[in-house]
Design a protein around this motif. Structure first.
Motif, PDB file in Angstrom:
ATOM      1  N   TYR A  81       0.867  -1.187   0.000  1.00 30.67           N
ATOM      2  CA  TYR A  81       0.000   0.000   0.000  1.00 30.67           C
ATOM      3  C   TYR A  81       0.896   1.227   0.000  1.00 30.67           C
ATOM      4  N   VAL A  82       0.652   2.127  -0.922  1.00 36.00           N
ATOM      5  CA  VAL A  82       1.437   3.365  -0.969  1.00 36.00           C
ATOM      6  C   VAL A  82       0.513   4.536  -0.670  1.00 36.00           C
ATOM      7  N   PHE A  83       0.938   5.368   0.291  1.00 34.74           N
ATOM      8  CA  PHE A  83       0.088   6.463   0.748  1.00 34.74           C
ATOM      9  C   PHE A  83       0.510   7.781   0.112  1.00 34.74           C
ATOM     10  N   GLN A  84      -0.447   8.675  -0.032  1.00 37.28           N
ATOM     11  CA  GLN A  84      -0.141   9.973  -0.628  1.00 37.28           C
ATOM     12  C   GLN A  84       0.932  10.729   0.162  1.00 37.28           C
ATOM     13  N   GLN A  85       0.854  10.662   1.494  1.00 34.92           N
ATOM     14  CA  GLN A  85       1.819  11.406   2.321  1.00 34.92           C
ATOM     15  C   GLN A  85       3.088  10.600   2.543  1.00 34.92           C
ATOM     16  N   TYR A  86       3.410   9.695   1.676  1.00 37.04           N
ATOM     17  CA  TYR A  86       4.606   8.823   1.759  1.00 37.04           C
ATOM     18  C   TYR A  86       4.554   7.924   2.992  1.00 37.04           C
ATOM     19  N   ALA A  87       4.347   8.548   4.182  1.00 34.49           N
ATOM     20  CA  ALA A  87       4.234   7.767   5.414  1.00 34.49           C
ATOM     21  C   ALA A  87       5.449   6.893   5.673  1.00 34.49           C
ATOM     22  N   LEU A  88       6.629   7.404   5.343  1.00 33.05           N
ATOM     23  CA  LEU A  88       7.839   6.668   5.739  1.00 33.05           C
ATOM     24  C   LEU A  88       7.987   6.816   7.246  1.00 33.05           C
ATOM     25  N   PHE A  89       8.323   5.730   7.922  1.00 31.47           N
ATOM     26  CA  PHE A  89       8.448   5.802   9.373  1.00 31.47           C
ATOM     27  C   PHE A  89       9.556   6.772   9.751  1.00 31.47           C
ATOM     28  N   ALA A 129      20.579   4.505   1.362  1.00 33.90           N
ATOM     29  CA  ALA A 129      20.003   3.588   2.349  1.00 33.90           C
ATOM     30  C   ALA A 129      20.103   4.100   3.781  1.00 33.90           C
ATOM     31  N   ASP A 130      21.150   4.884   4.077  1.00 37.08           N
ATOM     32  CA  ASP A 130      21.338   5.346   5.452  1.00 37.08           C
ATOM     33  C   ASP A 130      20.599   6.646   5.757  1.00 37.08           C
ATOM     34  N   ALA A 131      20.026   7.234   4.735  1.00 35.57           N
ATOM     35  CA  ALA A 131      19.383   8.540   4.958  1.00 35.57           C
ATOM     36  C   ALA A 131      18.145   8.377   5.826  1.00 35.57           C
ATOM     37  N   LEU A 136      15.247  13.350   2.308  1.00 30.69           N
ATOM     38  CA  LEU A 136      14.995  13.051   0.902  1.00 30.69           C
ATOM     39  C   LEU A 136      13.986  14.014   0.296  1.00 30.69           C
ATOM     40  N   SER A 137      14.028  14.121  -1.039  1.00 27.94           N
ATOM     41  CA  SER A 137      13.020  14.935  -1.717  1.00 27.94           C
ATOM     42  C   SER A 137      11.728  14.127  -1.800  1.00 27.94           C
TER      43      SER A 137
END
Ligand code: ADP
Ligand code: MG
Lengths: 370, 573
Positions: A81-89, A129-131, A136-137
């Motif tokens: 599932y990919v969310f509009q707000q990216y939702a990266l932890f 990977a470490d970022a 990130l953009s």
């Protein structure tokens, strides 16, 4: 293998006061790129969340593959599932985000390493990977989110406005990138967007939603060429709507009298009897426009009221002899240009038209987005 | 085959539901037993024993309704004190909040720390500091050679004791500043800029846009300040001199075993606090913003008003900023500096009389031997703070989930804010009556009863910052993401929510620890012979061992400064 079926799914909020999704039935085929399009608030996200198991429908059933999943929790549905707000932890770096699925599924260390690497290389972000996500953009974040969604090997990808938060240029690039990924990995994708152009560009089939219901499902070609509802004719592309009454019917042609006693010939479609009130839909790009009369069918005289140069196209706003107004769009590098107050004649072929019954609540209500 | 899989899943799902409901039951039960029951027990106690209470308060065979008359006297005194204090909070707090929300300047975070400090400072220590600063010769008195004011000096017109007013303003103004500042920071850029671009002066913008929008925040800050002032005991007892407030009366009556009268007063205080917080939570927050009333008079003189405001916007700004800054420094920082430096002055002899008997050294290590009582009090204090904070965190963290997940959570949250503002001596009395010998007899006054008391307010203290982080960081979205990636609800909590909530939890834990360390009013009633540091300070003052009280206050304040530093590191990471 993962096709998705919704059978009369319904979801309400606020104790039934808001009907977000109403009796939606859908069949998304295996390996299909399917889009769910409609104005915002029409229930697209809720539909997608039901498929993912993030909300449970009030009524109806949902199948993934052959399995009834209606009340199965999301973690057991094997989806991405990919969310509009990216939702990266925000508490994890890129690597931990991407390998999150394999980690909570307790895959071996070796497999996790390999998958993480593959996924990040696939979206060309292995070197980041470490970022942490904040560095990130937007485009990068969404690519990480995409690889995270796919890392656990799911064959069903659900995308909720995945490009909505990105700049126009990146949006265009990324949509083809996603499409290619879906092809290469042989995924089934369900893509939710309010942007019909985006859906038209990448989808195999599209469902048009309005106020919690599905109005029409079809390929981009079918939706453009054979809209079954006035709303669809206006939402996919654009249409001019002219009101009139049927004066004559043959096998596939209806002769329609417009206001001011102008008679035109159009595809018959929904028109079924004489004297019936109808709406004629013609796309702005379906018109020929010229200063001379050419004695062909469906010629209407008018005056140019406004000219707008839009780069690829020129857009004319015309006033017809019967005072109806019509938009005509012509490619700017093909043919003649016209100016304000030019007297012109427009014409269109009957098979580039659609005839609809006049909607009982009126045309404007029918076209309303919400 | 598909059918079989479905059945399997259904069973699995049901099992999970069972675990979920067990979890909910456990959390709700511990909230009820440890937090809500003690908070409201005094109410039911008073009502169920109404005939007894009535006989004692209104129809005492010896003194008639003298107890009722006293209750009225103390209550009206306390209310007057709190109202005046809140009025002053507004006077200084509003410009200060506005200033902090708008300006970036060197030392801004220091100023914010000072404001936080007065929320966490152990109040009895702060009381000693204030007392010394204004009435001692080593405070502001060095300039005059005597104390600036008498300890019992009453401010004319408003008719409240000067020193009490000072400590109450110092301990309550942060509620006004912080709530208002938070609100202003959220709305300042958009609305105010729009108003300014439309041609309104800074003052006009404030009156027409910012002030109406921030009235709800002012209300909630004001109510918190009011409640805190109404319940303040530690510092109040130290500076009280001949005056008595309502919470002090409870402490005194309990020590005289006048339980019925004390509980009736406590009952009234709890009712006041509950009504206040419900008013704010239920009504004011719903409204969102107040419409400025259309006033004809104002419209008529409108032009004049706008012109004046334009002038004031230019000139008066400096004045109000400086005045409110100076006020904060005088009432908060000055006493702290005085108390820290006075320890040095009193170290080996009384600077006033030159006698060794009046020195810190003599009182700590000489015959009075306050050092050993201070050390054992410290041990008790730290033990209590550690245990009650730990238990509170165990209850509070799962409660955050209940509150954010379930419909009834909103109500639960309102209820759980009540222990935060109930006057602590009423709370202590409630716990004493509930768990103590005259109630369920679960614990006698002593360390365990103190722990049970501190848990009551520690749960909401840990919970509030955790909820704030929860709301600010979109936890439920991230949990949804984790679930789609294959995490079970438990995985999601463990790998996503707890790490994300960590800062909020840590902040709450530190605040709860500090609050437990500084609590005076309730502890007095339930401590028995296990004295903690803040009541010890009060006892020192009452037995006129001023140098020992000085040292203990400086020691407490230093402890809280260290905790504040920790808090700051956690919050500002
Ligand atoms: N959790 C919710 N609570 C209440 N109403 C909701 C909730 N989620 C969605 N809605 C309402 O349901 C309708 C459909 O929302 P949504 O599915 O998000 O639409 P879309 O994604 O097409 O913009 C909207 O009217 C929205 O306000
Ligand atoms: Mg949506």
């Amino acid at each position: 293998m993962p096709d998705v079926k919704l059978v009369k799914a319904r979801k309400t909020f606020d104790k039934g006061r808001i009907v977000a999704v109403d009796q939606v039935s859908l069949h998304v085929r295996d390996k299909e790129y399917f889009s769910l399009v409609g104005p915002s608030g029409c229930g697209k996200t809720t539909t997608l969340r039901m498929i993912a198991g993030l909300v449970e429908p009030d009524e109806g059933e949902i199948f993934i593959g052959d399995k009834l999943v209606t009340s199965l929790p999301p973690e057991d549905r094997d989806i991405g599932y990919v969310f509009q707000q990216y939702a990266l932890f925000p508490n994890m770096d890129v690597w931990d985000n991407v390998t999150y699925g394999p980690t909570v599924k307790a895959w071996t260390e070796k497999k996790r390493e390999r998958i993480g690497r593959e996924m990040l290389e696939m979206v060309k972000l292995y070197d980041r990977a470490d970022a942490i996500p904040d560095e990130l953009s937007g485009g990068m974040m969404q690519r990480v989110a995409l690889s995270r969604a796919l890392a656990a090997g799911s064959k069903l990808l659900l995308l909720d406005e995945p490009l909505g938060a990105l700049d126009a240029k990146i949006r265009n690039e990324l949509r083809y990138e996603i499409r290619k990924l879906v092809n290469d990995l042989e995924l089934t994708a369900i893509h939710v967007t309010h942007d019909q152009a985006e859906a038209m560009a990448v989808s195999d089939r599209i469902a048009i939603m309005k106020k919690g219901r599905i109005l029409q499902v079809g390929t981009p070609y079918e939706l453009y060429m054979k809209p079954q509802e006035i709303f669809v004719a206006n939402f996919i592309g654009e249409s001019n709507f002219l009101e009139g009454r049927v004066v004559r019917l043959t096998d596939d042609i209806a002769t329609i009298r417009l206001r001011g006693d102008l008679k035109v010939r159009a595809r018959r479609n929904e028109a079924s009897k004489r004297n019936e009130r109808v709406v004629l839909a013609i796309r702005p790009e379906a018109f020929e426009i010229s200063k001379r009369q050419r004695k062909s069918v469906n010629e209407l005289k008018g005056v140019v009221e406004k000219v707008r140069f839009e780069g690829t196209d020129i857009r004319y706003e015309l006033r017809l002899a019967n005072d109806d107004s019509v938009i005509v769009v012509r490619p700017s590098l093909g043919g003649e240009w016209f100016k304000h107050n030019d007297k012109i004649t427009i014409s269109f072929s009957p098979d580039k038209t659609h005839t609809f019954l006049y909607p009982p609540q009126g045309l404007l209500t029918e076209l309303e987005l919400e | 085959m598909a059918h079989g899989a479905y059945l399997h899943d259904l069973r699995f799902w049901k099992n999970r539901r069972f675990i979920t409901s067990t979890f909910i039951f456990a959390v709700v039960a511990s909230l009820c037993v440890f937090v809500l029951l003690p908070t409201f027990y005094l109410i039911s106690f008073t009502l169920t024993r109404w005939t007894e209470v009535y006989a004692d308060v209104f129809a005492n065979p010896l003194i008639g309704d003298e107890n009722w008359m006293q209750i009225l006297r103390y209550l009206s005194f306390s209310l007057r004190l709190s109202i005046v204090a809140v009025a002053l909070d507004f006077l200084f707090g509003i410009p200060l909040a506005y200033f902090l929300a708008r300006k970036q300047f060197l030392g801004k975070s220091l100023l914010e720390d000072i404001i936080t400090l007065s929320l966490v400072i152990p109040t009895s220590g702060f009381g000693v500091a204030t007392l010394l600063t204004w009435t001692g010769v080593s405070g502001l008195g060095v300039l005059l050679g005597r104390g600036v004011v008498e300890a019992s000096y009453v401010v004319p017109i408003v008719n409240v004791p000067f020193l009490m007013l000072l400590v109450h303003v110092a301990l309550t103004f942060p509620y006004v500043v912080r709530t208002l500042q938070g609100k202003l920071e959220n709305l300042e850029p958009i609305f105010a800029q729009a108003s300014r671009t439309l041609g309104a002066s800074a003052f006009t913008t404030f009156r027409k846009i910012i002030f109406p929008l921030s009235i709800p925040a002012l209300f909630s800050g004001g109510v918190l300040a009011f409640a805190r002032s109404l319940g303040e005991t530690g510092a109040t007892m130290v500076v009280a001199s001949i005056h008595t407030t309502a919470p002090m009366a409870i402490v005194r009556w309990v020590s005289e075993f006048k339980l019925a009268t004390a509980s009736f007063l406590g009952f009234l205080l709890i009712i006041f606090a509950t009504i206040a917080i419900l008013l704010v939570d239920v009504f004011v927050q719903r409204i969102g913003a107040f419409k400025t009333p259309k006033s004809n008079t104002l419209a008529r003189i409108g032009h004049q008003v706008l012109r004046t405001e334009k002038v004031l916007s230019g000139k008066l700004r400096w004045l109000k900023d400086i005045a409110s800054l100076a006020a904060v420094l005088t009432i908060v920082i000055l006493p702290i500096i005085v108390v820290l430096t006075s320890v040095g002055a009193y170290w080996s002899l009384d600077p006033d009389t030159g006698k060794y008997q009046g020195s810190v050294l003599y009182q700590l290590f000489g015959p009075p031997n306050y050092f050993s009582s201070l050390m054992s009090a410290t041990l008790t204090s730290v033990l209590v703070a550690v245990i009650s904070t730990y238990i509170a965190a165990c209850i509070a963290i799962p409660s955050v989930y209940l509150i954010k997940r379930y419909r009834a959570g909103g109500t639960l949250r309102h209820l759980l804010r009540i222990p935060l503002i109930v006057p602590s001596s009423a709370l202590g009395l409630s716990v004493l009556l509930l768990w103590g010998p005259s109630g369920l007899n679960l614990a006698t006054p002593g360390i365990w009863l103190i722990v049970l008391t501190h848990i009551v307010f520690s749960v909401p203290v840990v919970m509030e910052p955790t909820i704030a982080v929860y709301e600010g960081s979109g936890i439920s979205m991230y949990e949804g993401v984790a679930r789609t990636l294959g995490a079970t609800p438990y995985d999601a909590v463990e790998t996503i929510s707890i790490p994300m909530l960590k800062r909020g939890i840590l902040a709450g834990v530190i605040l709860s620890f500090t609050r437990s360390l500084g609590e005076t009013g309730a502890t007095f009633l339930v401590m028995g012979s296990d004295v903690t540091v803040p009541p010890l300070v009060v006892n020192m003052v009452e037995s006129l061992a001023i140098p020992a009280a000085l040292f203990a206050s400086a020691y407490l304040i230093a402890l809280s400064l260290i905790l504040l530093l920790l808090f700051r590191i956690v919050v500002r990471k």
